[in-house]
Design an enzyme around this catalytic site. Sequence first.
Site, PDB file in Angstrom:
ATOM      1  N   LYS A 189       0.911  -1.264  -0.041  1.00  0.00           N
ATOM      2  CA  LYS A 189       0.125   0.036   0.074  1.00  0.00           C
ATOM      3  C   LYS A 189       0.852   1.140   0.029  1.00  0.00           C
ATOM      4  O   LYS A 189       0.522   2.155  -0.717  1.00  0.00           O
ATOM      5  CB  LYS A 189      -0.780  -0.065   1.417  1.00  0.00           C
ATOM      6  CG  LYS A 189      -1.895   1.276   1.478  1.00  0.00           C
ATOM      7  CD  LYS A 189      -2.491   1.227   2.811  1.00  0.00           C
ATOM      8  CE  LYS A 189      -1.967   1.561   4.004  1.00  0.00           C
ATOM      9  NZ  LYS A 189      -1.456   3.096   4.174  1.00  0.00           N
ATOM     10  N   ASN A 190       1.905   1.257   0.583  1.00  0.00           N
ATOM     11  CA  ASN A 190       2.853   2.510   1.027  1.00  0.00           C
ATOM     12  C   ASN A 190       3.754   2.680  -0.275  1.00  0.00           C
ATOM     13  O   ASN A 190       4.328   3.761  -0.138  1.00  0.00           O
ATOM     14  CB  ASN A 190       3.400   2.167   2.337  1.00  0.00           C
ATOM     15  CG  ASN A 190       2.634   2.353   3.492  1.00  0.00           C
ATOM     16  OD1 ASN A 190       1.633   2.940   3.479  1.00  0.00           O
ATOM     17  ND2 ASN A 190       3.168   1.934   4.530  1.00  0.00           N
ATOM     18  N   CYS A 248      -5.797   7.749   9.498  1.00  0.00           N
ATOM     19  CA  CYS A 248      -6.004   6.890  10.849  1.00  0.00           C
ATOM     20  C   CYS A 248      -5.755   7.863  11.993  1.00  0.00           C
ATOM     21  O   CYS A 248      -5.067   8.635  12.092  1.00  0.00           O
ATOM     22  CB  CYS A 248      -5.000   5.772  11.009  1.00  0.00           C
ATOM     23  SG  CYS A 248      -5.552   4.402   9.683  1.00  0.00           S
ATOM     24  N   ARG A 252       0.328  13.843  13.282  1.00  0.00           N
ATOM     25  CA  ARG A 252       0.939  13.685  11.962  1.00  0.00           C
ATOM     26  C   ARG A 252       0.767  15.175  11.179  1.00  0.00           C
ATOM     27  O   ARG A 252       0.335  15.270   9.910  1.00  0.00           O
ATOM     28  CB  ARG A 252       0.337  12.627  10.810  1.00  0.00           C
ATOM     29  CG  ARG A 252       0.447  11.227  11.633  1.00  0.00           C
ATOM     30  CD  ARG A 252      -0.397  10.133  10.786  1.00  0.00           C
ATOM     31  NE  ARG A 252       0.242   9.143   9.906  1.00  0.00           N
ATOM     32  CZ  ARG A 252      -0.297   8.120   9.329  1.00  0.00           C
ATOM     33  NH1 ARG A 252      -1.751   8.264   9.352  1.00  0.00           N
ATOM     34  NH2 ARG A 252       0.091   7.451   8.581  1.00  0.00           N
ATOM     35  N   ASP A 288       4.023  -0.003  12.457  1.00  0.00           N
ATOM     36  CA  ASP A 288       2.876  -0.872  11.924  1.00  0.00           C
ATOM     37  C   ASP A 288       3.135  -2.084  12.261  1.00  0.00           C
ATOM     38  O   ASP A 288       2.201  -2.964  12.125  1.00  0.00           O
ATOM     39  CB  ASP A 288       3.055  -0.600  10.359  1.00  0.00           C
ATOM     40  CG  ASP A 288       2.500   0.612   9.797  1.00  0.00           C
ATOM     41  OD1 ASP A 288       1.834   1.239  10.777  1.00  0.00           O
ATOM     42  OD2 ASP A 288       2.707   0.915   8.835  1.00  0.00           O
ATOM     43  N   ARG A 330      -8.801  -0.739   3.981  1.00  0.00           N
ATOM     44  CA  ARG A 330      -7.619   0.350   3.395  1.00  0.00           C
ATOM     45  C   ARG A 330      -6.407  -0.184   2.926  1.00  0.00           C
ATOM     46  O   ARG A 330      -5.738   0.209   2.023  1.00  0.00           O
ATOM     47  CB  ARG A 330      -7.575   1.461   4.536  1.00  0.00           C
ATOM     48  CG  ARG A 330      -8.692   2.440   4.483  1.00  0.00           C
ATOM     49  CD  ARG A 330      -8.454   3.555   5.267  1.00  0.00           C
ATOM     50  NE  ARG A 330      -7.102   4.209   4.909  1.00  0.00           N
ATOM     51  CZ  ARG A 330      -6.190   4.818   5.732  1.00  0.00           C
ATOM     52  NH1 ARG A 330      -6.232   4.672   7.053  1.00  0.00           N
ATOM     53  NH2 ARG A 330      -5.164   5.185   5.103  1.00  0.00           N
TER      54      ARG A 330
END
Length: 442
Positions: free
Chosen positions: A26-27, A124, A129, A314, A422
């Site tokens: 995803k990243n 999230c 952030r 994560d 997601r």
Amino acid sequence: MGLTSDQIIINGGLPLRGRIEVRGAKNLATKAMVAALLGQTPSLLRNVPNISDVRVVAGLLSLHGVQITKGDTPGDYVLDPSNVESAHMADIDAHAGSSRIPILFCGPLLHRLGEAFIPDLGGCRIGDRPIDFHLDALRKFGAVVEKLPSGIRMTAPDGLRGANIELPYPSVGATEQVLLTSVLAEGTTELKNAAIEPEIMDLIAILQKMGAIINVEPNRVIFIEGVKELVGYKHSAIFDRNEAASWAAAALATEGDIFVGGARQEEMMTFLNIFRKVGGAFEIEDDGIRFYHPGGTLKPVVIETDVHPGFMTDWQQPLVVALTKAEGTSIIHETVYENRFGFTDALNKMGADITVYKEGLEGYQRRVARRDFEQAAVITGPTKLRGADVEVPDLRGGFSHLIAALTAEGQSTVSNVGIISRGYEDFIGKLRALGAHFIFEG
């Protein structure tokens, strides 16, 4: 799959066994899609996961005139930026949803259109952030930043020029921002204290395929020589090491045996070390990694999350569930996000013994320098988890709740599980393939 209404009713206590596949990260995939904006010709991105974050980025790119078509092979995306144009801010806001990707559109759009707009950023709820790192970097390139009630508008009246930038923290997002902006900026950019995650290296590989000149130096320094023009790329996205680690933690917590196809050793070495120290076992194969509980008792560990090559933030949330079964006291020092232990409330409700120290814990011989917003979680085990009704708070915390429900005795109802989509492709189908007993209400 919706983002709020879905729920899953799980009958826990059964080991997960079988094989699942992980696709592209995803990243990386979402950032590679943004990079296609920089090319003068179409790009082909392979191994793209079918997740909601990818659909959000695809929608945003389409709003800006990028034509997106799927290839013959599942996971292939062709992105044609020939007709890039400005999008209406209301449309951007509607499509962005909870994604923070729009901030990364700024550099490419400033190069292509001379302006960019980003709405208020979601994501999230694991910490503030702040986007200050992004905005400060863009200003150094020559962008004029105007804060509006509905978001942030940027212009580049004199174009973008190379800059000397030193990040106060090796932020992945800010590093991506500098890379995506600097490759077409006039002159040379020096980025100090850059993030060097595998997904960053994969993005650099993509940009080099497009015609960029990027040198990665020792000590987190990256030099970028701006070029006049970039072309499209052909690239297969790196595997999702976060998803791989999540399934590994599920195998350990449920005393199961899961082969994660597509996982690779090199990008997971730090995780594998901790997995082995806890008492898990793994076998490296050419096409993936087998993770399993070899029997016996699990052992407590002390972990400090950090940027790559440290233990990823994560990774800690799914692993916490397995640590509730370890004999003794485990400690996790969270040094990346200031509010990532909210998911433990549900685990305590299910019978875990986890205490969160919002000001962190003092410790000697720490690998990571103490940070002002640091938190710590102390997990005392072993404890038996019992079924309960819980609500998913965020992406990784949500997967942790799934693991907890699969581990617990009795029935659990996990709501808001759409958030998990997601970052986890077809997690419902994968749970079925691994023998989980549940009813999904989507």
